[in-house]
Design an enzyme around this catalytic site. Structure first.
Site, short mmCIF file in Angstrom:
data_model
loop_
_atom_site.label_atom_id
_atom_site.label_comp_id
_atom_site.label_asym_id
_atom_site.label_seq_id
_atom_site.Cartn_x
_atom_site.Cartn_y
_atom_site.Cartn_z
N SER A 34 0.84 -1.19 0.00
CA SER A 34 0.00 0.00 0.00
C SER A 34 0.87 1.24 0.00
O SER A 34 1.99 1.24 0.55
CB SER A 34 -0.87 -0.01 1.26
OG SER A 34 -1.44 1.26 1.48
N TYR A 64 -2.32 -1.51 10.77
CA TYR A 64 -2.53 -1.99 9.40
C TYR A 64 -1.31 -1.64 8.54
O TYR A 64 -0.74 -2.51 7.87
CB TYR A 64 -3.80 -1.36 8.79
CG TYR A 64 -3.85 -1.46 7.29
CD1 TYR A 64 -4.15 -2.67 6.67
CD2 TYR A 64 -3.56 -0.36 6.47
CE1 TYR A 64 -4.16 -2.78 5.28
CE2 TYR A 64 -3.57 -0.46 5.09
CZ TYR A 64 -3.88 -1.66 4.50
OH TYR A 64 -3.89 -1.76 3.13
N LYS A 72 1.89 -3.96 6.55
CA LYS A 72 2.34 -3.86 5.14
C LYS A 72 3.85 -3.64 5.09
O LYS A 72 4.57 -4.28 4.32
CB LYS A 72 1.60 -2.75 4.41
CG LYS A 72 0.11 -2.99 4.23
CD LYS A 72 -0.17 -4.18 3.34
CE LYS A 72 -1.64 -4.49 3.21
NZ LYS A 72 -1.92 -5.80 2.63
P1 NAD Z 1 -11.02 -7.16 0.74
O1 NAD Z 1 -11.23 -7.16 2.21
O2 NAD Z 1 -12.17 -6.89 -0.15
O3 NAD Z 1 -10.34 -8.52 0.27
C1 NAD Z 1 -9.50 -9.28 1.11
C2 NAD Z 1 -9.98 -10.71 1.02
O4 NAD Z 1 -9.14 -11.52 1.84
C3 NAD Z 1 -11.41 -10.90 1.53
O5 NAD Z 1 -12.11 -11.69 0.61
C4 NAD Z 1 -11.22 -11.64 2.86
O6 NAD Z 1 -12.33 -12.46 3.15
C5 NAD Z 1 -9.96 -12.42 2.60
N1 NAD Z 1 -9.17 -12.77 3.77
C6 NAD Z 1 -8.74 -11.95 4.77
N2 NAD Z 1 -8.00 -12.65 5.65
C7 NAD Z 1 -7.96 -13.95 5.21
C8 NAD Z 1 -7.35 -15.13 5.68
N3 NAD Z 1 -6.63 -15.14 6.80
N4 NAD Z 1 -7.53 -16.27 4.97
C9 NAD Z 1 -8.26 -16.27 3.82
N5 NAD Z 1 -8.85 -15.18 3.34
C10 NAD Z 1 -8.72 -14.02 4.02
O7 NAD Z 1 -9.84 -6.10 0.45
P2 NAD Z 1 -9.31 -5.52 -0.92
O8 NAD Z 1 -9.68 -4.09 -0.97
O9 NAD Z 1 -9.67 -6.41 -2.03
O10 NAD Z 1 -7.75 -5.57 -0.62
C11 NAD Z 1 -6.95 -6.67 -1.01
C12 NAD Z 1 -5.56 -6.46 -0.48
O11 NAD Z 1 -5.05 -5.21 -0.95
C13 NAD Z 1 -5.47 -6.41 1.05
O12 NAD Z 1 -4.28 -7.04 1.46
C14 NAD Z 1 -5.40 -4.92 1.33
O13 NAD Z 1 -4.72 -4.64 2.54
C15 NAD Z 1 -4.60 -4.43 0.15
N6 NAD Z 1 -4.84 -3.00 -0.14
C16 NAD Z 1 -6.11 -2.57 -0.35
C17 NAD Z 1 -6.33 -1.21 -0.61
C18 NAD Z 1 -7.73 -0.70 -0.82
O14 NAD Z 1 -7.92 0.51 -0.78
N7 NAD Z 1 -8.73 -1.54 -1.08
C19 NAD Z 1 -5.26 -0.33 -0.63
C20 NAD Z 1 -3.97 -0.82 -0.42
C21 NAD Z 1 -3.77 -2.17 -0.18
C1 UD1 Z 2 -7.06 5.07 3.63
C2 UD1 Z 2 -6.00 4.68 4.63
C3 UD1 Z 2 -4.89 3.97 3.90
C4 UD1 Z 2 -5.45 2.75 3.16
C5 UD1 Z 2 -6.54 3.23 2.21
C6 UD1 Z 2 -7.22 2.09 1.52
C7 UD1 Z 2 -6.13 6.34 6.42
C8 UD1 Z 2 -5.46 7.49 7.08
N1 UD1 Z 2 -5.52 5.87 5.30
O1 UD1 Z 2 -6.46 5.93 2.68
O2 UD1 Z 2 -3.91 3.54 4.83
O3 UD1 Z 2 -4.42 2.11 2.42
O4 UD1 Z 2 -7.53 3.94 2.95
O5 UD1 Z 2 -7.96 1.31 2.41
O6 UD1 Z 2 -7.16 5.87 6.87
N2 UD1 Z 2 -12.72 11.35 3.16
C9 UD1 Z 2 -13.69 12.25 3.49
N3 UD1 Z 2 -14.86 11.75 4.01
C10 UD1 Z 2 -15.08 10.40 4.19
C11 UD1 Z 2 -14.05 9.51 3.83
C12 UD1 Z 2 -12.87 10.01 3.33
O7 UD1 Z 2 -13.55 13.47 3.34
O8 UD1 Z 2 -16.15 10.01 4.69
C13 UD1 Z 2 -11.47 11.88 2.58
C14 UD1 Z 2 -10.24 11.57 3.42
O9 UD1 Z 2 -10.00 12.58 4.35
C15 UD1 Z 2 -9.15 11.50 2.33
C16 UD1 Z 2 -9.90 11.02 1.08
O10 UD1 Z 2 -11.28 11.26 1.33
O11 UD1 Z 2 -8.67 12.78 2.09
C17 UD1 Z 2 -9.69 9.55 0.79
O12 UD1 Z 2 -9.97 8.81 1.98
P1 UD1 Z 2 -10.00 7.21 2.02
O13 UD1 Z 2 -10.86 6.72 0.92
O14 UD1 Z 2 -10.33 6.80 3.40
O15 UD1 Z 2 -8.51 6.82 1.64
P2 UD1 Z 2 -7.13 7.28 2.31
O16 UD1 Z 2 -7.33 8.05 3.54
O17 UD1 Z 2 -6.31 7.90 1.25
#
Ligand code: NAD
Ligand code: UD1
Length: 338
Positions: free
Chosen positions: A124, A149, A153
């Site tokens: 991330s 979290y 990572k």
């Molecule tokens: P998500 O929660 O939709 O998907 C994660 C999946 O992993 C889910 O289906 C959950 O049921 C499964 N899971 C969790 N723990 C498990 C375990 N121990 N065994 C088997 N399955 C398990 O999340 P996502 O948004 O698809 O994210 C996927 C990956 O990307 C995660 O590692 C997340 O941290 C990373 N990531 C996501 C974002 C984002 O904004 N969505 C940003 C940066 C990194």
């Molecule tokens: C957040 C996490 C980041 C994680 C990512 C994806 C924090 C500080 N960071 O990123 O670690 O990898 O989600 O899961 O939580 N916002 C509003 N109103 C809302 C929600 C969000 O104004 O109700 C704003 C936030 O202040 C930010 C932007 O929207 O400026 C994006 O927010 P968000 O979608 O939560 O992502 P990040 O904060 O960038």
């Protein structure tokens, strides 16, 4: 020869499964559905017209993983499984360290046992911390994560770098995602958060559909063009395509390589809200609220390394992200619950 997709039922995993299957790859999925619905995988089959093996198991379950590696010839792993809610990780650090770290360690041990040395990991942009000026490049020093979290990572990135030093044949691509939003253009799969969303786009779509009354914009006094924070929103289909390129890269290279997946554009919270309203024709009532703890004013990527090493570039812009997020939400007002 198959690609194992851990967490394949989740938001990014399900979209990546579609890309892999559409490209003719064989996949095996493992998920425990702690944050997803198996219906997502049924829809992956429906969208692609292709079938695949699905294991309902926890990645921390060593015997279950051994069974998967015994029953299939796994050539590479894309490791999405993990817990991802920043606020929840502050409340439940042990669960986050346990789930994210132990699942990775067990996976790596079983991969070693079966001679599988190709891994793509979901990292991330949070690993950059607060000390770097965007656009963020992969060689910048990593910052101290501000929550459990983010720490998981960073720790997993360290583990994978150490592993690649110890085993010169191992390949680990550490994909640093920026802000994934959007959904498959079909509207059949998308983001399905539990409870009230923490992230901006699912909050916006739930306000638009009438499940939530209004959006709180967290702070309008940042040093940015309109005072609200800038983020690098990326369409989940572009992100999913990046995994296909990353897995191919991992097959042909060794060592640990961190790669940003972002567009390189920083959009403000109000840019997103206004674009959403314009593209969908649905208004999103909002109020300006105090800043949220831990938010940085501007986070966006330099996407050059992904282009250079993976030959990957984003295709979709903010309008398509808004269009497809809304298409998913309005066709599935309560997510996968039918
Ligand atoms: P998500 O929660 O939709 O998907 C994660 C999946 O992993 C889910 O289906 C959950 O049921 C499964 N899971 C969790 N723990 C498990 C375990 N121990 N065994 C088997 N399955 C398990 O999340 P996502 O948004 O698809 O994210 C996927 C990956 O990307 C995660 O590692 C997340 O941290 C990373 N990531 C996501 C974002 C984002 O904004 N969505 C940003 C940066 C990194
Ligand atoms: C957040 C996490 C980041 C994680 C990512 C994806 C924090 C500080 N960071 O990123 O670690 O990898 O989600 O899961 O939580 N916002 C509003 N109103 C809302 C929600 C969000 O104004 O109700 C704003 C936030 O202040 C930010 C932007 O929207 O400026 C994006 O927010 P968000 O979608 O939560 O992502 P990040 O904060 O960038």
């Amino acid at each position: 020869m198959a690609i194992l997709v851990t967490g394949g039922s989740g938001f990014i995993g399900s979209h990546t499964c579609v890309q892999l299957l559409d490209a003719g790859r064989e996949i095996v999925v493992v998920d425990n559905y702690c944050n997803s619905d198996p219906e997502a995988l049924a829809r992956v089959r429906e969208l692609t017209g292709k079938d695949f093996k699905q294991y309902d198991a926890d990645v921390r379950d060593r015997e279950a993983l051994r069974r998967i590696f015994t029953e299939n010839h796994i050539e590479a792993v894309i490791h999405f499984a993990g817990l991802k809610a920043v606020g929840e990780s502050v409340q439940m650090p042990i669960e986050y360290f346990d789930n994210n770290l132990i699942s990775t360690l067990v996976l790596l041990e079983v991969m070693k046992e079966f001679g599988c040395k190709r891994l793509v990991f979901s990292s991330s942009a949070t690993v950059y911390g607060a000390g770097n000026q965007p656009p963020l490049t992969e060689e910048m020093p990593l910052g101290a994560p501000t929550n459990p979290y983010g720490r998981t990572k960073s720790m997993i990135e360290d583990i994978l770098r150490d592993l690649c030093v110890a085993d010169a044949e191992f390949s680990a691509v550490l994909l640093r995602y920026f802000n994934p939003i959007g959904a498959h253009p079909s509207g059949r799969i998308g983001e399905n958060p539990n409870g009230i969303p923490n992230n901006l786009m699912p909050y916006v779509t739930q306000v638009a559909i009438g499940r939530l009354p209004k959006l709180s914009v967290f702070g309008d006094d940042y040093n940015t063009p309109d005072g609200t924070c800038l983020r690098d929103y990326i369409h989940v289909v572009d992100l999913a395509r990046g995994h296909l390129c990353a897995v191919d890269y991992a097959m042909e290279h060794t060592g640990a390589e961190a790669i940003n997946l972002g567009t390189g554009e920083g959009y403000s919270v109000l840019d997103l809200v206004h674009t959403f309203a314009r593209v969908t024709g649905v208004d999103v009532p909002y109020v300006i609220a105090p800043r949220r703890d831990g938010d940085l004013p501007a986070v966006y990527s330099c996407p050059d390394k992904a282009k250079e090493l993976l030959g990957w570039e984003t295709e979709f812009g903010l309008e398509e992200m808004c269009r497809d997020s809304w298409n998913w939400q309005k066709n599935n007002p309560t997510g996968y619950n039918k």
